[in-house]
Motif scaffolding. Structure first.
Motif, PDB file in Angstrom:
ATOM      1  N   SER A   1     -60.071 -17.499  37.730  1.00  0.00           N
ATOM      2  CA  SER A   1     -60.851 -18.638  38.225  1.00  0.00           C
ATOM      3  C   SER A   1     -61.530 -19.430  37.111  1.00  0.00           C
ATOM      4  N   ASP A   2     -61.343 -19.005  35.867  1.00  0.00           N
ATOM      5  CA  ASP A   2     -61.934 -19.741  34.749  1.00  0.00           C
ATOM      6  C   ASP A   2     -61.289 -21.119  34.629  1.00  0.00           C
ATOM      7  N   PRO A   3     -62.000 -22.094  34.073  1.00  0.00           N
ATOM      8  CA  PRO A   3     -61.434 -23.441  33.970  1.00  0.00           C
ATOM      9  C   PRO A   3     -60.224 -23.541  33.052  1.00  0.00           C
TER      10      PRO A   3
ATOM     11  N   ILE B   1     -63.971 -10.754  26.028  1.00  0.00           N
ATOM     12  CA  ILE B   1     -65.360 -10.886  25.601  1.00  0.00           C
ATOM     13  C   ILE B   1     -65.852 -12.305  25.854  1.00  0.00           C
ATOM     14  N   ASP B   2     -67.086 -12.411  26.290  1.00  0.00           N
ATOM     15  CA  ASP B   2     -67.767 -13.699  26.429  1.00  0.00           C
ATOM     16  C   ASP B   2     -68.721 -13.830  25.243  1.00  0.00           C
ATOM     17  N   ILE B   3     -68.470 -14.785  24.363  1.00  0.00           N
ATOM     18  CA  ILE B   3     -69.280 -14.907  23.145  1.00  0.00           C
ATOM     19  C   ILE B   3     -70.384 -15.946  23.287  1.00  0.00           C
TER      20      ILE B   3
ATOM     21  N   PHE C   1     -53.996 -20.707  21.669  1.00  0.00           N
ATOM     22  CA  PHE C   1     -54.150 -21.348  22.964  1.00  0.00           C
ATOM     23  C   PHE C   1     -52.785 -21.373  23.651  1.00  0.00           C
ATOM     24  N   ARG C   2     -52.751 -20.991  24.928  1.00  0.00           N
ATOM     25  CA  ARG C   2     -51.501 -20.959  25.684  1.00  0.00           C
ATOM     26  C   ARG C   2     -51.685 -21.610  27.050  1.00  0.00           C
ATOM     27  N   LEU C   3     -50.576 -21.961  27.669  1.00  0.00           N
ATOM     28  CA  LEU C   3     -50.593 -22.581  28.989  1.00  0.00           C
ATOM     29  C   LEU C   3     -50.245 -21.546  30.052  1.00  0.00           C
ATOM     30  N   ARG C   4     -50.896 -21.654  31.182  1.00  0.00           N
ATOM     31  CA  ARG C   4     -50.642 -20.719  32.281  1.00  0.00           C
ATOM     32  C   ARG C   4     -49.155 -20.706  32.657  1.00  0.00           C
TER      33      ARG C   4
ATOM     34  N   ARG D   1     -63.374 -15.526  26.327  1.00  0.00           N
ATOM     35  CA  ARG D   1     -63.461 -16.311  27.559  1.00  0.00           C
ATOM     36  C   ARG D   1     -63.687 -17.784  27.218  1.00  0.00           C
ATOM     37  N   ASN D   2     -62.897 -18.659  27.823  1.00  0.00           N
ATOM     38  CA  ASN D   2     -62.982 -20.089  27.531  1.00  0.00           C
ATOM     39  C   ASN D   2     -63.600 -20.823  28.718  1.00  0.00           C
ATOM     40  N   THR D   3     -64.898 -21.011  28.649  1.00  0.00           N
ATOM     41  CA  THR D   3     -65.614 -21.735  29.700  1.00  0.00           C
ATOM     42  C   THR D   3     -65.901 -23.181  29.307  1.00  0.00           C
ATOM     43  N   GLY D   4     -65.465 -23.554  28.113  1.00  0.00           N
ATOM     44  CA  GLY D   4     -65.719 -24.903  27.633  1.00  0.00           C
ATOM     45  C   GLY D   4     -66.964 -25.016  26.789  1.00  0.00           C
TER      46      GLY D   4
END
Length: 377
Positions: free
Chosen positions: A257-259, A10-12, A216-219, A40-43
């Motif tokens: 492709s998200d940051p 979801i994009d909030i 929060f996790r790391l790729r 979604r984490n776009t900053g």
């Protein structure tokens, strides 16, 4: 290859009445059906740089000398350092405690922690405080959206009961470190914890304690799994032999492709209890993926390296009474028999307890060693 858990994304970031209402409804449906949702984490809510810096803080605190961390040992207020194997999240099915190390931060006041910190970490105290605030504000936003999605009267019901100006709460910012299995297969002078095997877990099967959790996790770092058996709305751990574990990708399809990887949000026991079982508190765990290659069957993820994660556990103000939520959907929900029997309810019948009482009940189950030592004094 393992089949990944099907968790909605979801994009909030949407604003405005209709757009916000749609997002709120999507969030609630994910909470009802799955108990987990990717945000979604776009900053926009938490700067990507702030997340990256928080992971660096985690590495710094776990590299601090043991002597410094021992002076910050976790206390009954759930703040401080938890050493390897100290916490046992699934005592019924674990032969030893969790193969992880953790550091819990409670509230900060004017950028200052209200608890001991390792001496070498003190120069970074204000940075930890800033990230805590980022997480707190996002958690408030999510609580507000849940209120809208449940058509609570007023819609700020959850938001208002999590505001820190109304009193202290059990909010915790937790930094986590999980060594790879290869570092735990022998006992040395530098590694005195029990030897680990592939069958052991890094964090035992459990459900979270509070309202919501931000993870929060790391790729590339594998290990998290959720129980998809359909019986996961429980505050007591399920029998691992009867569960259906599915890995939770750090980067689900559509976010490559998200940051930054999306923030994983899950419902905690308290919010499930508060909503009479409507919102699902899903059992999950962290495992040692099989060595080599794609450790958990998810492309690009392995268990060959140390795993770092960050969790923000959001709780209501401690004095909040967990009375039935003023929502027609909640009032009309008929909990299953399994829900009424589970350990999150202190009695067979539902009763109103405070947020602090609910938290203490859960902490005693996870830190039996600490509470037993207190009894002996």
């Amino acid at each position: 290859m393992s089949t990944a858990a099907k968790i909605p994304l979801i994009d909030i970031s949407a604003t405005g009445g209709d757009a916000q209402a749609k997002v709120a409804q999507e969030l609630v449906e994910a909470a009802v059906e799955h108990g987990f949702v990717y945000i979604r984490n776009t900053g926009a809510d938490i700067p990507v740089e702030a997340v990256e810096n928080a992971f660096e803080l985690g590495k710094k605190i776990f590299r601090a000398p043991v002597e410094e961390k021992q002076k910050c040992i976790i206390q009954e207020n759930n703040r401080g350092w938890s050493s390897m194997n100290y916490e046992t999240l699934d005592p019924a099915h674990q032969r030893v405690g969790d193969f992880k190390e953790a550091f819990n931060f409670g509230e900060f006041v004017d950028g200052k922690a209200q608890q001991p910190l390792p001496e070498s970490f003190k120069p970074y105290e204000s940075q930890a405080a800033a990230f805590y605030d980022h997480c707190y504000n996002l958690a408030l936003k999510l609580n507000h959206l849940i209120g809208i999605g449940l058509a609570v009267t007023p819609p700020t019901f959850f938001y208002d009961r999590h505001r820190r100006e109304f009193g202290p709460s059990g909010n915790i910012l937790r930094l986590l470190y999980y060594p790879p299995l290869s570092a735990l297969t022998t006992t040395t002078t530098t590694n005195t914890s029990p030897q680990a095997t592939q069958e052991d877990v890094r964090a035992g099967a459990h459900s979270d304690y509070g309202s919501i959790t931000l993870l929060f996790r790391l790729r590339g770092q594998a290990g998290l799994e959720v129980d998809t058996s359909g019986t996961t709305t429980t505050t007591t751990t399920t029998n691992p032999t009867s569960t259906a574990w599915a890995p939770v990708p750090v980067t689900p399809p559509g976010t490559e492709s998200d940051p930054a990887p999306p923030i994983l949000v899950n419902i905690g026991d308290l919010l499930s209890y508060w909503t009479n079982g409507l919102l699902r508190s899903t059992v999950h765990r962290v495992v040692f993926p099989p060595p080599g290659g794609e450790g958990n069957g998810i492309e690009g993820e392995t268990g060959n390296e140390p795993r770092y994660s960050i969790a923000f556990f959001c709780h209501p103000v401690g004095k909040t009474t967990l009375e039935v939520v003023p929502s027609e959907r909640v009032k009309n929900h008929k909990p299953s028999g399994e829900f009424t029997k589970r350990g999150g309810n202190p009695d067979a019948e539902r009763k109103a307890i405070t947020a602090d009482e609910h938290l203490q009940m859960r902490l005693r189950a996870s830190y039996k060693q600490m509470y037993d030592e207190t009894k002996k004094e």
